[in-house]
Design a protein around this motif. Sequence first.
Motif, short mmCIF file in Angstrom:
data_model
loop_
_atom_site.label_atom_id
_atom_site.label_comp_id
_atom_site.label_asym_id
_atom_site.label_seq_id
_atom_site.Cartn_x
_atom_site.Cartn_y
_atom_site.Cartn_z
N ARG A 126 0.85 -1.21 0.00
CA ARG A 126 0.00 0.00 0.00
C ARG A 126 0.87 1.25 0.00
NH1 ARG A 126 -3.17 -3.03 3.61
NH2 ARG A 126 -2.17 -2.06 5.39
N GLN A 127 1.94 1.24 0.80
CA GLN A 127 2.83 2.40 0.86
C GLN A 127 3.50 2.63 -0.50
OE1 GLN A 127 5.43 1.28 4.07
NE2 GLN A 127 4.14 2.22 5.64
N ILE A 128 3.94 1.56 -1.13
CA ILE A 128 4.59 1.70 -2.43
C ILE A 128 3.60 2.21 -3.47
CG2 ILE A 128 5.65 0.41 -4.33
CD1 ILE A 128 7.06 -1.30 -2.18
N LYS A 129 2.36 1.68 -3.45
CA LYS A 129 1.34 2.16 -4.40
C LYS A 129 1.07 3.65 -4.18
CE LYS A 129 -1.16 -2.11 -5.39
NZ LYS A 129 -2.40 -2.87 -5.21
N ALA A 130 0.94 4.05 -2.93
CA ALA A 130 0.69 5.47 -2.62
C ALA A 130 1.88 6.31 -3.09
CB ALA A 130 0.45 5.66 -1.13
N GLY A 131 3.09 5.82 -2.87
CA GLY A 131 4.28 6.55 -3.30
C GLY A 131 4.34 6.68 -4.81
N VAL A 132 4.02 5.60 -5.52
CA VAL A 132 4.02 5.64 -6.99
C VAL A 132 2.99 6.65 -7.48
CG1 VAL A 132 3.45 4.30 -9.05
CG2 VAL A 132 4.97 3.34 -7.33
N GLU A 133 1.83 6.68 -6.83
CA GLU A 133 0.77 7.63 -7.24
C GLU A 133 1.23 9.07 -7.01
OE1 GLU A 133 -2.19 9.16 -9.09
OE2 GLU A 133 -1.82 6.99 -9.08
N ARG A 134 1.90 9.34 -5.89
CA ARG A 134 2.43 10.68 -5.63
C ARG A 134 3.48 11.06 -6.67
NH1 ARG A 134 2.16 9.00 -0.15
NH2 ARG A 134 4.37 8.45 -0.19
N ILE A 135 4.31 10.08 -7.06
CA ILE A 135 5.34 10.35 -8.07
C ILE A 135 4.69 10.66 -9.41
CG2 ILE A 135 7.17 9.25 -9.42
CD1 ILE A 135 7.91 7.71 -6.82
N ARG A 136 3.69 9.88 -9.79
CA ARG A 136 3.00 10.12 -11.06
C ARG A 136 2.31 11.48 -11.06
NH1 ARG A 136 0.60 4.10 -11.67
NH2 ARG A 136 2.41 3.19 -12.68
N LYS A 139 4.90 14.11 -11.46
CA LYS A 139 5.40 14.07 -12.84
C LYS A 139 4.40 14.75 -13.79
CE LYS A 139 6.24 10.40 -16.04
NZ LYS A 139 6.46 8.97 -16.21
N ARG A 140 3.10 14.46 -13.63
CA ARG A 140 2.07 15.10 -14.47
C ARG A 140 2.08 16.61 -14.27
NH1 ARG A 140 -1.09 10.35 -13.20
NH2 ARG A 140 -1.87 11.38 -11.35
N ARG A 141 2.21 17.03 -13.01
CA ARG A 141 2.22 18.46 -12.70
C ARG A 141 3.43 19.13 -13.35
NH1 ARG A 141 0.77 18.11 -7.68
NH2 ARG A 141 2.85 17.71 -6.89
N LEU A 142 4.60 18.50 -13.27
CA LEU A 142 5.81 19.06 -13.90
C LEU A 142 5.66 19.13 -15.41
CD1 LEU A 142 8.70 17.44 -11.83
CD2 LEU A 142 8.00 19.84 -11.85
#
Length: 186
Positions: A126-136, A139-142
């Motif tokens: 769950r932590q990794i999924k949440a982290g990946v979502e924050r990264i994505r 990335k979209r915002r950038l």
Amino acid sequence: MGRGKVELKRIENTTSRQVTFSKRRNGLLKKAFELSILCDAEVALVIFSPSGKAYQFASHDMDRTIGRYRNEVGLPNTQRTRTAEFWRTEIEDLRKLAESLEARHKHLAGEELLSLGLKELKQLERQIKAGVERIRSRKRRLFSEHINLLKIRQKALQDENANLQKMLHEATASSRFWGDLTSNAV
């Protein structure tokens, strides 16, 4: 005629006891001051009233005098001991925290997972999924910000191009005008 001898026992009357404490405290503080001045002695005096209020006199720095006393009597400096104990505890706590964070880092990197149970693995997932979502999301915002900057740059370049074409057109028209004038004059 001198004063009579005072019997040393607790004064039962609270008012009389408080008055006696106040007078004798002041006398004791005065004697400590006189001893320090007359004999150049290092004097420290601490008095606690029955109510717990502290009174003190020190001819020099109180901490220094207490430290000298402890060294003379052979008592350890409790403040130094407490400080050393505090730092030992702090170091041990930080060492445990560092080990815990290193283990967590390894788990997040997919290493040393054998020690984890099913519950811990699900939580890690769950932590990794949440982290990946924050990264994505970041990335979209950038990308969005970069695209907006490129659009602004494109608009500025188009405006600059239009201005340059206009200036070129005006310069060409002006040179024709002058060319026509000079050919008519000849």
